[in-house]
Design an enzyme around this catalytic site. Sequence first.
Site, short mmCIF file in Angstrom:
data_model
loop_
_atom_site.label_atom_id
_atom_site.label_comp_id
_atom_site.label_asym_id
_atom_site.label_seq_id
_atom_site.Cartn_x
_atom_site.Cartn_y
_atom_site.Cartn_z
N ASN A 140 -0.47 47.27 33.02
CA ASN A 140 -0.42 48.72 33.20
C ASN A 140 0.76 49.18 34.05
O ASN A 140 0.76 50.30 34.56
CB ASN A 140 -1.73 49.22 33.82
CG ASN A 140 -2.90 48.99 32.88
OD1 ASN A 140 -2.80 49.27 31.68
ND2 ASN A 140 -3.98 48.43 33.39
N GLY A 152 4.74 48.82 33.52
CA GLY A 152 5.98 48.40 32.88
C GLY A 152 7.10 49.26 33.42
O GLY A 152 7.68 48.98 34.47
N SER A 153 7.37 50.38 32.72
CA SER A 153 8.36 51.34 33.23
C SER A 153 7.91 51.90 34.57
O SER A 153 8.73 52.15 35.46
CB SER A 153 8.54 52.49 32.23
OG SER A 153 9.15 52.03 31.06
N GLU A 206 14.26 44.55 31.90
CA GLU A 206 14.88 44.96 33.17
C GLU A 206 15.08 46.49 33.23
O GLU A 206 16.06 46.98 33.78
CB GLU A 206 16.15 44.16 33.44
CG GLU A 206 15.77 42.70 33.68
CD GLU A 206 16.88 41.82 34.18
OE1 GLU A 206 17.69 42.30 34.99
OE2 GLU A 206 16.91 40.64 33.78
N ILE A 233 6.50 37.40 31.81
CA ILE A 233 7.44 36.96 32.83
C ILE A 233 8.37 35.88 32.27
O ILE A 233 7.92 34.79 31.89
CB ILE A 233 6.69 36.43 34.09
CG1 ILE A 233 5.73 37.52 34.62
CG2 ILE A 233 7.67 35.96 35.14
CD1 ILE A 233 6.39 38.87 34.94
N1 COS Z 1 17.23 51.69 45.50
C1 COS Z 1 16.65 52.09 46.64
N2 COS Z 1 15.55 52.85 46.70
C2 COS Z 1 15.01 53.24 45.53
C3 COS Z 1 15.55 52.87 44.28
C4 COS Z 1 16.72 52.07 44.30
N3 COS Z 1 17.28 51.67 43.17
N4 COS Z 1 14.80 53.40 43.30
C5 COS Z 1 13.83 54.10 43.91
N5 COS Z 1 13.95 54.00 45.25
C6 COS Z 1 13.11 54.59 46.27
C7 COS Z 1 13.11 56.12 46.13
O1 COS Z 1 14.20 56.68 46.85
C8 COS Z 1 11.79 56.49 46.73
O2 COS Z 1 11.89 56.47 48.14
P1 COS Z 1 11.12 57.55 49.03
O3 COS Z 1 9.68 57.24 48.85
O4 COS Z 1 11.65 57.30 50.38
O5 COS Z 1 11.51 58.90 48.47
C9 COS Z 1 10.89 55.34 46.32
O6 COS Z 1 11.75 54.22 46.05
C10 COS Z 1 10.09 55.67 45.07
O7 COS Z 1 11.03 56.05 44.08
P2 COS Z 1 10.67 56.98 42.84
O8 COS Z 1 9.86 58.13 43.31
O9 COS Z 1 11.94 57.26 42.09
O10 COS Z 1 9.74 55.99 42.03
P3 COS Z 1 9.09 56.11 40.61
O11 COS Z 1 7.73 55.57 40.73
O12 COS Z 1 9.29 57.47 40.06
O13 COS Z 1 9.91 55.04 39.73
C11 COS Z 1 11.74 54.05 38.54
C12 COS Z 1 11.27 54.91 39.73
C13 COS Z 1 11.33 54.64 37.20
C14 COS Z 1 13.25 54.03 38.64
C15 COS Z 1 11.15 52.63 38.69
O14 COS Z 1 9.75 52.64 38.51
C16 COS Z 1 11.78 51.64 37.72
O15 COS Z 1 12.88 51.15 37.96
N6 COS Z 1 11.07 51.33 36.62
C17 COS Z 1 11.52 50.32 35.69
C18 COS Z 1 11.03 49.00 36.14
C19 COS Z 1 11.68 47.92 35.41
O16 COS Z 1 12.89 47.79 35.35
N7 COS Z 1 10.88 47.04 34.85
C20 COS Z 1 11.38 45.92 34.14
C21 COS Z 1 10.58 44.75 34.47
S1 COS Z 1 11.25 43.75 35.66
S2 COS Z 1 12.31 42.52 34.57
#
Ligand code: COS
Length: 386
Positions: A128, A130-131, A363, A156
């Site tokens: 639950n 992913g993104s 990723e 993974i």
């Molecule tokens: N570097 C530093 N801080 C970051 C960051 C980054 N790249 N991305 C987010 N943050 C911080 C935000 O600034 C925020 O901080 P504050 O709470 O102080 O405001 C906090 O982390 C939460 O960020 P945000 O509200 O943007 O989080 P979301 O839940 O909306 O998600 C995304 C952000 C969509 C960018 C994240 O969930 C993501 O990258 N999803 C994809 C995951 C992925 O790549 N999965 C692949 C599997 S791993 S191989």
Amino acid sequence: MDYFLTEEQLMIRDLARQIALEKVVPVRAELDEKNEYPADIIKALAQSDMFAIFIPEEYGGLGKGCLELCLVVEELSYACLGVATTYAANALGTFPILLFGTEEQKKKYLPLIAKGEKTVAFGLTEANAGSDAGGIQTSAKLVGNEYVINGTKQWITNGGEADIYTIIAVTDKSKGPRGASAFIVEKGAEGFTFGKKENKMGIRASATRELIFSDCRIPKENLIAREGAGFLVAMKTLDQARVGVAAQGVGLAQGAFDEAVKFARKRVQFGHPIISFQAIQHMLADMAIQIEAARSLTYSVARYVDSGAKEISKESAMAKTFATDIAMKVTTDAVQVMGGAGYMKEYPVEKMMRDAKILQIYEGTNQIQRNVIGQAIIKEYAKLKE
Ligand code: COS
């Protein structure tokens, strides 16, 4: 194009190219067919110090950076994206330790990783989550001197094959993403097992399994950074690793392009090699433009990362999105140039097109990358207004 690589960078690239052509190309179809982990190739890469590239010298590595890592990833991807994924996911799993680990953790793990004696995987994704990386449910609770982990990580890369796992688990449910923490879990830890090997569309040489934690106990010293830093660790790790995914796109696209040109030079229709037809030339020209543009952006972002830039989210997301969308387009067009032959398993472009699809997904999907870029633009322009 001359990218003004140093003598050393050219040496690293050429060595990776040699391994790719001599050890990977001859077995890639079989690895794909059998869904087989490339254990012998991983050994060969370790013997050639390919796992040491990005590890600092003080921890037994070669002390090179993102660009050198990208050069190796590109060459492996040229030959087989499944093998390249296996190699690149090792770096992905290592970044949490490299970027946020304690001195003790670095001393304990990095020299073994540099030698290729221990391989690594990164565990964030769940059924639950992913993104929505903040939605993870795997939990970790400090009990005495140990963390007790419960939950399941899904899809993974290197799961079951790797020795070391850097994973993200929730230590404080009430705090959302700020309640997540990063941990190191070793294979063999009590309560740590693996699910079945997944049967995938592409990158079939790479192993993909669930990580199952059932009252898994690890020493409290295996916490990375501090409790609550897990989301940041994951995001910074992904920022770093996505440049490597861009390099995967570049290498894969180049591999497909070379196959298409080779074929178009030989294939005769209407009394002429098909490469003499403008319809084919225009397709090849577009493919060549796109590959070079993707390579230029990837190397530029890699150099930007190596300059010590702190904020790389937008740039790495741009490179990942551009190069992987290009990889999907170029591999699809390579099949088209080759027509019926391209659709057959006798030619490698059939596998390359299947392999390409994951690059737009893993990723962080390319839709999520565009969100990251969009958010960065909003922030930058808000600052300008002030
Ligand atoms: N570097 C530093 N801080 C970051 C960051 C980054 N790249 N991305 C987010 N943050 C911080 C935000 O600034 C925020 O901080 P504050 O709470 O102080 O405001 C906090 O982390 C939460 O960020 P945000 O509200 O943007 O989080 P979301 O839940 O909306 O998600 C995304 C952000 C969509 C960018 C994240 O969930 C993501 O990258 N999803 C994809 C995951 C992925 O790549 N999965 C692949 C599997 S791993 S191989």
